[in-house]
Design a protein around this motif. Structure first.
Motif, PDB file in Angstrom:
ATOM      1  N   ALA A   1       3.084  29.717   3.545  1.00 43.45           N
ATOM      2  CA  ALA A   1       3.102  29.761   5.206  1.00 43.45           C
ATOM      3  C   ALA A   1       3.573  28.629   5.905  1.00 43.45           C
ATOM      4  CB  ALA A   1       1.871  30.431   5.492  1.00 43.45           C
ATOM      5  N   LEU A   2       4.389  28.886   6.896  1.00 47.42           N
ATOM      6  CA  LEU A   2       4.689  27.881   7.946  1.00 47.42           C
ATOM      7  C   LEU A   2       3.845  28.315   8.909  1.00 47.42           C
ATOM      8  CD1 LEU A   2       6.748  25.396   8.432  1.00 47.42           C
ATOM      9  CD2 LEU A   2       7.846  27.345   9.958  1.00 47.42           C
ATOM     10  N   SER A   3       2.591  27.425   9.360  1.00 51.17           N
ATOM     11  CA  SER A   3       1.887  27.851  10.316  1.00 51.17           C
ATOM     12  C   SER A   3       1.790  26.835  11.540  1.00 51.17           C
ATOM     13  CB  SER A   3       0.506  27.810   9.762  1.00 51.17           C
ATOM     14  OG  SER A   3       0.177  26.452   9.002  1.00 51.17           O
ATOM     15  N   ASP A   4       2.803  26.768  12.250  1.00 44.75           N
ATOM     16  CA  ASP A   4       3.034  25.557  13.203  1.00 44.75           C
ATOM     17  C   ASP A   4       2.171  26.122  14.248  1.00 44.75           C
ATOM     18  OD1 ASP A   4       4.926  23.726  12.788  1.00 44.75           O
ATOM     19  OD2 ASP A   4       6.534  25.083  12.780  1.00 44.75           O
ATOM     20  N   HIS A   5       1.547  24.965  15.181  1.00 45.12           N
ATOM     21  CA  HIS A   5       0.421  25.294  16.239  1.00 45.12           C
ATOM     22  C   HIS A   5       1.213  25.931  17.439  1.00 45.12           C
ATOM     23  CE1 HIS A   5      -2.238  22.432  14.322  1.00 45.12           C
ATOM     24  NE2 HIS A   5      -0.989  21.720  14.120  1.00 45.12           N
ATOM     25  N   ASP A   6       0.366  27.140  17.592  1.00 46.85           N
ATOM     26  CA  ASP A   6       0.727  27.930  18.950  1.00 46.85           C
ATOM     27  C   ASP A   6       2.192  28.311  18.823  1.00 46.85           C
ATOM     28  OD1 ASP A   6      -1.990  27.593  19.438  1.00 46.85           O
ATOM     29  OD2 ASP A   6      -1.656  25.509  20.530  1.00 46.85           O
ATOM     30  N   THR A   7       2.805  28.443  17.885  1.00 42.10           N
ATOM     31  CA  THR A   7       4.257  29.060  17.923  1.00 42.10           C
ATOM     32  C   THR A   7       4.546  29.449  16.618  1.00 42.10           C
ATOM     33  OG1 THR A   7       6.849  28.147  18.464  1.00 42.10           O
ATOM     34  CG2 THR A   7       5.077  26.795  17.252  1.00 42.10           C
ATOM     35  N   VAL A   8       5.621  30.452  16.790  1.00 45.75           N
ATOM     36  CA  VAL A   8       6.124  31.208  15.586  1.00 45.75           C
ATOM     37  C   VAL A   8       7.671  30.925  15.707  1.00 45.75           C
ATOM     38  CG1 VAL A   8       4.261  32.817  15.013  1.00 45.75           C
ATOM     39  CG2 VAL A   8       6.150  33.477  16.985  1.00 45.75           C
ATOM     40  N   ALA A   9       7.925  29.883  16.477  1.00 46.58           N
ATOM     41  CA  ALA A   9       9.646  29.567  16.555  1.00 46.58           C
ATOM     42  C   ALA A   9      10.341  29.428  15.327  1.00 46.58           C
ATOM     43  CB  ALA A   9       9.640  28.338  17.519  1.00 46.58           C
ATOM     44  N   GLY A  10       9.538  28.605  14.395  1.00 49.41           N
ATOM     45  CA  GLY A  10      10.192  28.551  13.105  1.00 49.41           C
ATOM     46  C   GLY A  10      10.092  29.486  11.789  1.00 49.41           C
ATOM     47  N   VAL A  11       9.280  30.571  12.119  1.00 50.35           N
ATOM     48  CA  VAL A  11       9.308  31.512  11.164  1.00 50.35           C
ATOM     49  C   VAL A  11      10.730  32.317  10.746  1.00 50.35           C
ATOM     50  CG1 VAL A  11       8.376  33.799  10.654  1.00 50.35           C
ATOM     51  CG2 VAL A  11       7.044  31.976  11.734  1.00 50.35           C
ATOM     52  N   PRO A  12      11.601  32.663  11.619  1.00 50.04           N
ATOM     53  CA  PRO A  12      12.745  33.038  11.154  1.00 50.04           C
ATOM     54  C   PRO A  12      13.546  32.099  10.253  1.00 50.04           C
ATOM     55  CG  PRO A  12      12.480  33.548  13.581  1.00 50.04           C
ATOM     56  CD  PRO A  12      11.357  32.682  13.048  1.00 50.04           C
ATOM     57  N   GLU A  13      13.735  30.985  10.648  1.00 48.68           N
ATOM     58  CA  GLU A  13      14.493  30.072   9.648  1.00 48.68           C
ATOM     59  C   GLU A  13      13.651  30.019   8.338  1.00 48.68           C
ATOM     60  OE1 GLU A  13      15.159  25.093   9.364  1.00 48.68           O
ATOM     61  OE2 GLU A  13      15.358  26.221  11.515  1.00 48.68           O
ATOM     62  N   ALA A  14      12.365  29.897   8.360  1.00 45.91           N
ATOM     63  CA  ALA A  14      11.476  29.647   7.294  1.00 45.91           C
ATOM     64  C   ALA A  14      11.701  30.728   6.615  1.00 45.91           C
ATOM     65  CB  ALA A  14       9.942  29.371   7.687  1.00 45.91           C
ATOM     66  N   LEU A  15      11.529  32.078   6.942  1.00 49.25           N
ATOM     67  CA  LEU A  15      11.960  33.138   6.017  1.00 49.25           C
ATOM     68  C   LEU A  15      13.335  33.547   5.508  1.00 49.25           C
ATOM     69  CD1 LEU A  15      10.225  35.745   8.607  1.00 49.25           C
ATOM     70  CD2 LEU A  15       9.587  35.305   6.291  1.00 49.25           C
ATOM     71  N   ALA A  16      14.296  32.752   6.111  1.00 51.24           N
ATOM     72  CA  ALA A  16      15.514  32.512   5.476  1.00 51.24           C
ATOM     73  C   ALA A  16      15.661  31.912   4.369  1.00 51.24           C
ATOM     74  CB  ALA A  16      16.507  32.494   6.529  1.00 51.24           C
ATOM     75  N   ALA A  17      14.816  30.593   4.494  1.00 50.39           N
ATOM     76  CA  ALA A  17      15.037  29.747   3.416  1.00 50.39           C
ATOM     77  C   ALA A  17      14.323  30.161   2.542  1.00 50.39           C
ATOM     78  CB  ALA A  17      14.362  28.157   3.857  1.00 50.39           C
ATOM     79  N   ALA A  18      13.147  30.998   2.635  1.00 49.25           N
ATOM     80  CA  ALA A  18      12.218  31.606   1.343  1.00 49.25           C
ATOM     81  C   ALA A  18      12.910  32.408   0.704  1.00 49.25           C
ATOM     82  CB  ALA A  18      10.844  32.019   2.025  1.00 49.25           C
ATOM     83  N   ARG A  19      13.866  33.182   1.158  1.00 54.82           N
ATOM     84  CA  ARG A  19      14.732  34.152   0.437  1.00 54.82           C
ATOM     85  C   ARG A  19      15.700  33.426  -0.376  1.00 54.82           C
ATOM     86  NH1 ARG A  19      14.320  37.128   5.440  1.00 54.82           N
ATOM     87  NH2 ARG A  19      16.234  36.176   6.203  1.00 54.82           N
ATOM     88  N   GLN A  20      16.281  32.464   0.113  1.00 61.36           N
ATOM     89  CA  GLN A  20      17.142  31.364  -0.655  1.00 61.36           C
ATOM     90  C   GLN A  20      16.461  30.605  -1.805  1.00 61.36           C
ATOM     91  OE1 GLN A  20      18.962  28.308   1.838  1.00 61.36           O
ATOM     92  NE2 GLN A  20      19.998  27.355  -0.033  1.00 61.36           N
ATOM     93  N   HIS A  21      15.219  30.522  -1.669  1.00 59.06           N
ATOM     94  CA  HIS A  21      14.674  29.668  -2.841  1.00 59.06           C
ATOM     95  C   HIS A  21      13.672  30.379  -3.388  1.00 59.06           C
ATOM     96  CE1 HIS A  21      16.125  25.801  -1.175  1.00 59.06           C
ATOM     97  NE2 HIS A  21      15.856  26.122   0.051  1.00 59.06           N
TER      98      HIS A  21
END
Length: 288
Positions: free
Chosen positions: A41-61
């Motif tokens: 889980a990417l759990s940045d402070h008070d934001t979900v801005a990085g979640v779409p990029e992280a989800l795409a990377a998770a599919r790749q890896h």
């Protein structure tokens, strides 16, 4: 971690440049996968801005990633307790509006603390915090530590890094600290539930010292709807881990874990799977 215990294959708290981490979301995910993490889980402070990029990377890896955020909250005299929201709808309009408000309050506080530090005679390298979408106290500390005009004073006060600077200046009760006003822990739990997620109290023994107080606080949070507690954590002792795990089982709560990755250069949270299960079984429920 005991040498005869396999490394955990889940690590469900980490941070990117969207908050106070040093790497972009995709690179955080890549390193997690390379370290053998399977549930992340990417759990940045008070934001979900990085979640779409992280989800795409998770599919790749080939890694399973849970949408998450870490909400900073207040509770009584405690001004900076953290509630992790897992499985949240990261495009939920109400969630996004609330997080924007929390970040605006954070930014206001950081600039107010910067003003106080200047009043105390410090010079600040504003590039460390001014342009960040979610500036935090670590960035403000770096603004003090990296400015050459402060070198003599820092040496005289025995300050050689963030950990030495924080106690005197940037923790609750310190001279430059500006207290948080929102949300409450109960409010954070309610927001997470409204976005379809489960709420977990992050690293209790990072913020509290007394076991009895920690259990009383856990009871209060559970009564407010808390779903779990981060029993397994990079800095928790075996005794603390067993206490939290037992409390979670008794109360029907989840028992999660993380190394709280912030980047390979971080003094403490610089790798993955850096916590021990001590032979206990995690209780991840819907997170898994």
């Amino acid at each position: 971690m005991p040498t005869n215990e396999p490394a955990p294959t889940f690590d469900i708290q980490a941070h990117s440049t969207c908050s106070d981490g040093s790497l972009p979301p995709a690179e955080v995910v890549r390193l997690a996968a390379a370290a053998g993490v399977e549930l992340f889980a990417l759990s940045d402070h008070d934001t979900v801005a990085g979640v779409p990029e992280a989800l795409a990377a998770a599919r790749q890896h080939g890694l399973t990633l849970v949408s998450a955020a870490e909400l900073s909250a207040v509770h009584g005299e405690h001004e900076d307790l953290h509630i992790l929201g897992y499985g949240i709808a990261h495009d939920d309009p109400a969630l996004l509006a609330a997080l924007e408000d929390f970040r605006a309050d954070r930014t206001r506080r950081i600039h107010a603390m910067a003003d106080r530090l200047r009043e105390l005679g410090f010079a600040l390298d504003e590039t460390q915090y001014a342009s960040r979408a979610a500036p935090g106290r670590p960035h403000l500390a770096d603004a003090v530590l990296t400015h050459p005009a402060n070198a003599g004073r820092l040496e005289a006060e025995g300050i050689d890094g963030r950990d030495a600077l924080f106690p005197g200046y940037l923790v609750p009760g310190a001279v430059a600290y500006v207290p948080r006003s929102r949300p409450t822990v109960a409010g954070a739990i309610e927001l997470i539930h409204a976005a379809g997620g489960v709420a977990v109290w992050a690293h209790p023994f990072w913020d509290l010292d007394d076991p009895a107080e920690t259990l009383r606080t856990l009871n209060t949070f559970a009564a407010a709807g808390l779903d779990g507690v981060e029993a397994f954590y990079a800095t928790h002792s075996e005794e603390q881990t067993r206490l939290l795990h037992g409390a979670a089982r008794e109360r029907g709560l989840l028992a999660t874990g993380s190394t709280d990755f912030h980047g390979p250069g971080h003094a403490r949270f610089n790798r993955f799977s850096g916590f021990s299960l001590h032979g206990l079984e995690p209780i991840l429920g819907p997170i898994a």
